[in-house]
Design an enzyme around this catalytic site. Structure first.
Site, short mmCIF file in Angstrom:
data_model
loop_
_atom_site.label_atom_id
_atom_site.label_comp_id
_atom_site.label_asym_id
_atom_site.label_seq_id
_atom_site.Cartn_x
_atom_site.Cartn_y
_atom_site.Cartn_z
N LYS A 119 95.27 142.07 26.10
CA LYS A 119 95.94 143.38 26.13
C LYS A 119 95.75 144.15 24.84
O LYS A 119 95.61 145.37 24.86
CB LYS A 119 97.45 143.20 26.40
CG LYS A 119 97.77 142.93 27.84
CD LYS A 119 99.23 143.21 28.11
CE LYS A 119 99.61 142.99 29.56
NZ LYS A 119 101.04 143.06 29.77
N LYS A 202 91.14 138.92 38.21
CA LYS A 202 92.47 138.84 38.82
C LYS A 202 92.85 140.17 39.48
O LYS A 202 92.55 141.23 38.93
CB LYS A 202 93.47 138.51 37.70
CG LYS A 202 94.85 138.15 38.16
CD LYS A 202 95.76 137.88 36.97
CE LYS A 202 96.13 139.15 36.24
NZ LYS A 202 97.22 139.01 35.27
N LYS A 205 97.76 145.29 38.83
CA LYS A 205 98.22 146.67 39.01
C LYS A 205 97.57 147.61 38.01
O LYS A 205 97.56 148.82 38.19
CB LYS A 205 99.75 146.76 38.95
CG LYS A 205 100.40 146.10 37.76
CD LYS A 205 101.92 145.97 37.96
CE LYS A 205 102.49 144.76 37.24
NZ LYS A 205 103.80 144.36 37.66
P1 TYM Z 1 103.87 140.13 35.77
O1 TYM Z 1 104.85 141.22 35.91
O2 TYM Z 1 102.51 140.44 35.26
O3 TYM Z 1 103.68 139.40 37.16
C1 TYM Z 1 104.80 138.92 37.90
C2 TYM Z 1 104.44 137.62 38.59
O4 TYM Z 1 103.32 137.82 39.46
C3 TYM Z 1 102.33 136.85 39.17
N1 TYM Z 1 101.00 137.47 39.41
C4 TYM Z 1 100.05 136.93 40.17
N2 TYM Z 1 100.03 135.78 40.88
C5 TYM Z 1 98.90 135.51 41.57
N3 TYM Z 1 97.81 136.34 41.57
C6 TYM Z 1 97.80 137.49 40.87
N4 TYM Z 1 96.73 138.29 40.89
C7 TYM Z 1 98.95 137.83 40.13
N5 TYM Z 1 99.29 138.89 39.33
C8 TYM Z 1 100.54 138.64 38.89
C9 TYM Z 1 102.52 136.51 37.70
O5 TYM Z 1 101.95 135.25 37.40
C10 TYM Z 1 104.03 136.52 37.61
O6 TYM Z 1 104.57 135.28 38.04
N6 TYM Z 1 105.31 137.74 31.63
C11 TYM Z 1 105.60 137.92 33.04
C12 TYM Z 1 107.00 138.41 33.31
C13 TYM Z 1 108.08 137.59 32.72
C14 TYM Z 1 108.50 136.30 33.14
C15 TYM Z 1 109.58 135.96 32.30
C16 TYM Z 1 108.06 135.43 34.14
C17 TYM Z 1 108.88 137.95 31.67
N7 TYM Z 1 109.78 136.99 31.43
C18 TYM Z 1 110.24 134.73 32.43
C19 TYM Z 1 108.73 134.21 34.26
C20 TYM Z 1 109.80 133.87 33.42
C21 TYM Z 1 104.63 138.94 33.60
O7 TYM Z 1 104.09 139.76 32.91
O8 TYM Z 1 104.51 138.92 34.94
#
Ligand code: TYM
Length: 340
Positions: A119, A202, A205
């Site tokens: 990022k 991957k 969004k």
């Molecule tokens: P974020 O918002 O990017 O994504 C949310 C969840 O979706 C999953 N994900 C995917 N899984 C499979 N294939 C994909 N292409 C894909 N894109 C996204 C992510 O693995 C995630 O589970 N850092 C985290 C948010 C967060 C969090 C937490 C998660 C903040 N605090 C505490 C767990 C526990 C994030 O950016 O997810």
């Protein structure tokens, strides 16, 4: 420390930084619903708005995206009575514990995070300090509830390892067994849903190409058009997964089918071996529309009652604070903060 000493508790979060994708749904949200329904766990799900602002968010979009994400959770099957559903900024204990963890985590640990490197890119000097500290706040999200299980997609694995390191270092530094060593739950056929245009990237969004992803707000027409136009190859579907090793786009569509149909990827091949992609894509499109279109319709319906969404988030935050506040108070005490 065995996590059996702690109440079995699930925590996970999603950033309200744009629309929900099929990757978020299959890799995370659908599995959140499964864990809610499985019983045996208290389930806590969060819209992590404080994480979202580590990169620029237009304020009115952030509010809209947070409410839309809440509608998405509910439309996908999260019941705000069974689970605690809220947005992070309404529970200040996350940021407060996050500060303690900024003082536990090491610069070197943060600098090794691949998401930080991706990022921040070559322009790290210009990235926000919050983006660098992001994983410490994520550890606080989890540990402020003493959560024991964290369902996420594959891309969050390294952040969860860091969460475990932070918990272990805190426990070690202060000579306590206070924070659990939380288990990542990365399971199922769709822990890494790939772009529809490039099976090595991957689904995200933030990809500028809308055709690379299915958005949870896409209608039936858009879903089937994107699947029809997804990149594939001219060969028919084989009878074993091994033969898909060098065919990432084909493997991705099989995984998506398997996750939507709730069957094993091999079972998809058993049903469709020998089929050409034109044919298989029709079956996948029918399945995707049947499973996803009702969610987008329900999201749109829920979004019409903003007051109800805000009420759900407020109530969820109150319930979350009941768990988080005493854990934060104990953490402050352990660290040596005077509480009077
Ligand atoms: P974020 O918002 O990017 O994504 C949310 C969840 O979706 C999953 N994900 C995917 N899984 C499979 N294939 C994909 N292409 C894909 N894109 C996204 C992510 O693995 C995630 O589970 N850092 C985290 C948010 C967060 C969090 C937490 C998660 C903040 N605090 C505490 C767990 C526990 C994030 O950016 O997810």
């Amino acid at each position: 420390m065995a996590d059996t000493e702690f109440t079995p508790r699930v925590f996970s979060g999603i950033q309200p930084s744009g629309g929900l994708t099929l990757g978020n749904y299959l890799g995370a949200m659908k599995r959140f619903v499964d864990m809610q329904e499985a019983g045996g766990f208290q389930t806590i799900y969060c819209m992590v708005d404080l994480h979202a602002i580590t990169v620029w968010q237009n304020p009115s979009d952030l509010k809209k995206n947070t409410r839309e994400l809440c509608a998405g959770f509910i439309a996908a099957g999260i019941d705000p009575e069974k689970s605690i559903l809220f947005n992070q900024s309404q529970v200040p204990e996350h940021a407060q514990l996050g500060w303690l963890f900024n003082c536990v985590a090491r610069m070197g640990w943060m600098g090794r995070m691949t998401q930080w490197k991706d990022k921040a890119g070559k322009n790290a000097e210009n990235a926000s300090l919050g983006l660098f500290a992001y994983p410490a706040l994520m550890a606080a999200d989890i540990l402020v509830y003493h959560a024991t299980h964290v369902p996420v997609g594959e891309d969050q694995k390294q952040h969860l390892e860091l969460t475990r390191d932070i918990a272990a270092k805190f426990n070690h530094d202060f000579g306590v067994e206070f924070f659990p060593i939380a288990e990542p739950v990365i399971e199922g056929a769709a822990t890494r849903v790939m772009s529809l245009k490039d099976g090595t990237k991957k689904m995200s969004k933030s990809d500028p190409a809308d055709a690379s992803r299915i958005n949870m707000t896409d209608d039936a027409d858009a879903i089937s058009k994107k699947i029809r136009k997804a990149k594939t190859d001219p060969d028919p579907l084989p009878d074993s997964l091994k033969e898909l090793d060098a065919r990432p786009e084909a493997r991705n569509l099989i995984n998506i089918y398997a996750a939507l149909a709730e069957i094993e990827p091999q079972a998809v091949l058993d049903q469709h071996q020998g089929a050409l992609f034109g044919h298989f894509k029709m079956a996948l499109s029918d399945l995707a529309v049947a499973k996803l279109a009702p969610i987008s319709t329900e999201m749109a319906r829920l979004m019409q009652d903003q007051a109800e969404i805000d009420h759900i988030l407020g109530r969820g935050a109150e319930r979350a604070r009941e768990i988080a506040a005493p854990i934060l108070a104990q953490a402050y005490d352990i660290v040596g903060m005077v509480r009077s």
